[in-house]
Design an enzyme around this catalytic site. Structure first.
Site, mmCIF file in Angstrom:
data_model
loop_
_atom_site.group_PDB
_atom_site.id
_atom_site.type_symbol
_atom_site.label_atom_id
_atom_site.label_comp_id
_atom_site.label_asym_id
_atom_site.label_seq_id
_atom_site.Cartn_x
_atom_site.Cartn_y
_atom_site.Cartn_z
ATOM 1 N N CYS A 145 -0.288 4.130 2.265
ATOM 2 C CA CYS A 145 -0.077 3.871 3.701
ATOM 3 C C CYS A 145 1.400 4.057 4.065
ATOM 4 O O CYS A 145 1.724 4.688 5.068
ATOM 5 C CB CYS A 145 -0.469 2.444 4.080
ATOM 6 N N ASP A 146 2.293 3.475 3.283
ATOM 7 C CA ASP A 146 3.704 3.384 3.697
ATOM 8 C C ASP A 146 4.658 4.258 2.893
ATOM 9 O O ASP A 146 5.816 4.422 3.280
ATOM 10 C CB ASP A 146 4.174 1.917 3.601
ATOM 11 N N CYS B 129 0.845 -1.204 0.000
ATOM 12 C CA CYS B 129 0.000 0.000 0.000
ATOM 13 C C CYS B 129 0.875 1.247 0.000
ATOM 14 O O CYS B 129 1.469 1.586 1.031
ATOM 15 C CB CYS B 129 -0.913 -0.014 1.229
#
Ligand SMILES: Cc1cc2nc3c(=O)[nH]c(=O)nc-3n(C[C@H](O)[C@H](O)[C@H](O)COP(=O)(O)OP(=O)(O)OC[C@H]3O[C@@H](n4cnc5c(N)ncnc54)[C@H](O)[C@@H]3O)c2cc1C
Length: 330
Positions: free
Chosen positions: A142-143, A139
């Site tokens: 997200c990261d 993701c």
């Protein structure tokens, strides 16, 4: 045990749209979601290809997160109920489905829409599991921010890989997208933008064989330091010719697996996706399927939403039909 007219499993774009249509059709609707409403759409950076999502004035189109929040709000405003739990099993007897939840509670309904979507596929290479969360991710939104100005590898050649590479290219000018084929599978506009992005280097006919940490043992948890890459032939298979390249992060978008374990008896295609008719009805009476979990040539938010709407509409008709033929009215 609470009984509903319609239970929707999964609150991605398919489930949320089905919830809105079901509730507007005056059905008592329950949506059960194990994580947060939005599903995979939460990962979409800018949802620029959903019809009408153009942003107001100079504002950009809504992000997948904003869009998901709106879908959730809209379904709730029409009366759909939401429950955060995972559905562990689904049984069907005498026109009634019984769902067993993660907290051991049960819910029943005569109609169910399976909108459980799909989950990311792994590469299954050495180092992938070991470095997951320490440089290996599925993701980008997200990261990605953890790897600002770092060297980032992206594996995959479809919409998700290109979309996420675009996002990462705003954080780093060293994004390398590796794809084992000689052309991208993504939609044309997205593929072209990826190929023309100066911050993204696309390496065709290449696949990741291994993800490594630093050679010398260092104290504390190790992070990704390099990848072993293998050149592939036109058939996408490895040629055996490998080389190592430095890497700080590896983002993997290697396709998805439909989440169908709840319905072992429903008819599926050779890849495991649920086969339905054009009314989204599966081979199990009263069980409908919509979105990425369904056998379909195109998996997108707009498709999931449209299928969710059809599934809810046809589930309402199905309920009418079984109630007219003797199903007790509430
Ligand atoms: C990185 C990325 C970028 C993308 N970019 C775009 C884009 O730009 N444009 C576009 O149109 N599409 C894009 N897509 C595809 C799009 O997100 C999907 O097609 C869409 O989200 C599918 O919706 P769905 O509702 O069918 O399934 P999902 O979004 O997968 O939602 C399924 C939901 O079901 C829940 N669930 C599963 N099993 C259970 C269970 N047993 N109990 C309870 N809940 C359960 C899951 O937690 C999940 O929330 C992208 C996808 C990814 C991964």
């Amino acid at each position: 045990m609470s009984t509903f007219d319609l239970i929707i499993i999964g609150a991605g774009p398919a489930g949320l749209t089905a919830a809105q249509y079901g509730a507007r059709a005056n059905l008592k609707v329950l949506v059960i979601e194990q994580l947060a409403p939005g599903g995979q759409a939460l990962l979409i950076d800018v949802l620029e290809n959903y019809p009408g999502n153009v942003g107001v004035g100079d504002a950009p189109p809504k992000t997948g997160f904003e869009f998901s929040q709106d879908l959730h709000k809209q379904a709730e405003s029409f009366g759909a109920e939401f429950l955060t739990e995972s559905v562990l099993s689904l049984t069907h007897e005498k026109d009634l489905f019984t769902l067993t939840l993660g907290n051991d509670e049960k819910r029943t309904a005569p109609a169910v829409i399976l909108a459980t979507g799909a989950q990311h596929r792994t590469l299954d290479v050495p180092g992938e599991a070991e470095f997951s969360g320490r440089g290996v991710s599925y993701c980008a939104t997200c990261d990605g921010p953890f790897f600002r100005n770092k060297k980032i590898f992206v594996a995959g050649g479809g919409d998700a890989a290109c979309d996420e590479a675009q996002y990462l290219s705003r954080l780093s000018s060293q994004v390398v997208l590796v794809h084992r084929r000689s052309r991208l599978r993504a939609q044309k506009a997205l593929a072209e933008r990826t190929l023309n992005n100066p911050n993204i280097e696309v390496r065709f006919n290449t696949r990741i064989r291994e993800i490594r940490g630093p050679q010398a043992a260092i104290a504390g948890p190790q992070k990704v330091a390099s990848v072993i890459l293998e050149r592939t032939g036109d058939d996408g298979k490895g040629t055996g010719e490998t080389y190592e390249d430095a890497a700080d992060a590896v983002f993997i978008f290697a396709g998805t697996i439909p989440q169908t374990s709840l319905v072992p008896d429903a008819k599926k295609d050779e890849s495991g996706y649920i086969i339905t008719d054009q009314r989204m009805a599966s081979s199990v009476p009263g069980l409908f399927a919509a979105g990425d979990v369904r056998a379909s040539p195109f998996r997108q938010v707009v498709v999931a939403a449209a299928e969710g709407a059809i599934a809810a509409h046809c589930a309402a008709e199905y309920l009418d039909s079984i109630r007219n033929s003797g199903y007790p009215a509430r």
